[in-house]
Design a protein around this motif. Structure first.
Motif, PDB file in Angstrom:
ATOM      1  N   UNK A 145      44.512  50.752  31.827  1.00 27.51           N
ATOM      2  CA  UNK A 145      45.553  50.863  30.804  1.00 27.51           C
ATOM      3  C   UNK A 145      46.234  49.500  30.623  1.00 27.51           C
ATOM      4  N   UNK A 146      46.787  49.281  29.443  1.00 24.60           N
ATOM      5  CA  UNK A 146      47.624  48.098  29.258  1.00 24.60           C
ATOM      6  C   UNK A 146      48.751  48.153  30.280  1.00 24.60           C
ATOM      7  N   UNK A 147      49.045  47.004  30.878  1.00 27.17           N
ATOM      8  CA  UNK A 147      50.098  46.945  31.891  1.00 27.17           C
ATOM      9  C   UNK A 147      49.567  47.076  33.305  1.00 27.17           C
ATOM     10  N   UNK A 148      48.326  47.535  33.467  1.00 25.94           N
ATOM     11  CA  UNK A 148      47.726  47.632  34.803  1.00 25.94           C
ATOM     12  C   UNK A 148      47.452  46.234  35.345  1.00 25.94           C
ATOM     13  N   UNK A 149      47.579  46.103  36.655  1.00 26.43           N
ATOM     14  CA  UNK A 149      47.214  44.844  37.297  1.00 26.43           C
ATOM     15  C   UNK A 149      45.743  44.892  37.664  1.00 26.43           C
ATOM     16  N   UNK A 150      45.079  43.758  37.485  1.00 27.05           N
ATOM     17  CA  UNK A 150      43.697  43.608  37.952  1.00 27.05           C
ATOM     18  C   UNK A 150      43.687  42.501  38.995  1.00 27.05           C
ATOM     19  N   UNK A 151      42.748  42.612  39.930  1.00 26.19           N
ATOM     20  CA  UNK A 151      42.678  41.667  41.039  1.00 26.19           C
ATOM     21  C   UNK A 151      41.293  41.042  41.071  1.00 26.19           C
ATOM     22  N   UNK A 152      41.264  39.720  41.197  1.00 27.21           N
ATOM     23  CA  UNK A 152      39.998  38.986  41.234  1.00 27.21           C
ATOM     24  C   UNK A 152      39.080  39.558  42.307  1.00 27.21           C
ATOM     25  N   UNK A 153      37.862  39.875  41.920  1.00 29.33           N
ATOM     26  CA  UNK A 153      36.868  40.385  42.856  1.00 29.33           C
ATOM     27  C   UNK A 153      36.891  41.883  43.037  1.00 29.33           C
ATOM     28  N   UNK A 154      37.855  42.573  42.405  1.00 23.72           N
ATOM     29  CA  UNK A 154      37.942  44.025  42.538  1.00 23.72           C
ATOM     30  C   UNK A 154      37.574  44.710  41.221  1.00 23.72           C
ATOM     31  N   UNK A 155      37.047  45.923  41.321  1.00 24.08           N
ATOM     32  CA  UNK A 155      36.651  46.672  40.136  1.00 24.08           C
ATOM     33  C   UNK A 155      37.882  47.043  39.310  1.00 24.08           C
ATOM     34  N   UNK A 156      37.771  46.884  37.984  1.00 23.86           N
ATOM     35  CA  UNK A 156      38.869  47.296  37.094  1.00 23.86           C
ATOM     36  C   UNK A 156      38.394  48.314  36.060  1.00 23.86           C
ATOM     37  N   UNK A 157      37.092  48.501  35.961  1.00 23.50           N
ATOM     38  CA  UNK A 157      36.531  49.428  34.978  1.00 23.50           C
ATOM     39  C   UNK A 157      35.175  49.878  35.493  1.00 23.50           C
ATOM     40  N   UNK A 158      34.600  50.882  34.829  1.00 22.87           N
ATOM     41  CA  UNK A 158      33.213  51.206  35.122  1.00 22.87           C
ATOM     42  C   UNK A 158      32.509  51.610  33.836  1.00 22.87           C
TER      43      UNK A 158
END
Length: 126
Positions: free
Chosen positions: A46-59
């Motif tokens: 979702x907009x506003x979610x944090x993403x982290x380098x090297x970690x899954x954010x979508x599938x």
């Protein structure tokens, strides 16, 4: 071998990244969509979610499998490509046009490859 746009950066997990005005746009490479086959479903943050380098954010789900999409950066999702939710096949048709998310407030950038290094990676894996 498909064309690998020189102006983009790439990850070893087959995401592409473009940067404009400190906004990072992330998508799945042609190599990845080709390996996955026909995509039938995309799950985005979702907009506003944090993403982290090297970690899954979508599938993404294809007729073959479900695969994670990994973030090359740490930051906050400022836009998602809602078109993909209704038309995941867009990724197969235009992988470098079908972006997943745009990320701002980036605090970390993971290891990115230039086009030549990414092409070499694909050849090793292919």
């Amino acid at each position: 071998m498909s064309t690998i746009p020189a102006e983009l950066s790439y990850t070893k997990s087959h995401e592409w990244v473009s940067v404009e005005d400190d906004v990072y746009t992330i998508g799945l490479t042609d190599y990845a969509q080709d390996a996955l086959g026909d995509l039938v479903f995309v799950n985005l943050p979702e907009e506003g979610d944090e993403v982290v380098a090297g970690e899954a954010f979508a599938d993404v789900e294809s007729v073959k499998a479900v695969s994670d999409v990994f973030s090359p950066v740490t930051g906050v999702v400022i836009a998602i490509n809602e078109e993909l939710l209704d038309a995941p096949e867009t990724i197969n048709e235009d992988p470098y046009g079908a972006w997943f998310v745009r990320v701002g407030n980036v605090t970390e950038v993971g290891d990115l490859l230039d086009a030549d290094a990414y092409a070499a990676l694909c050849e090793q894996e292919g």
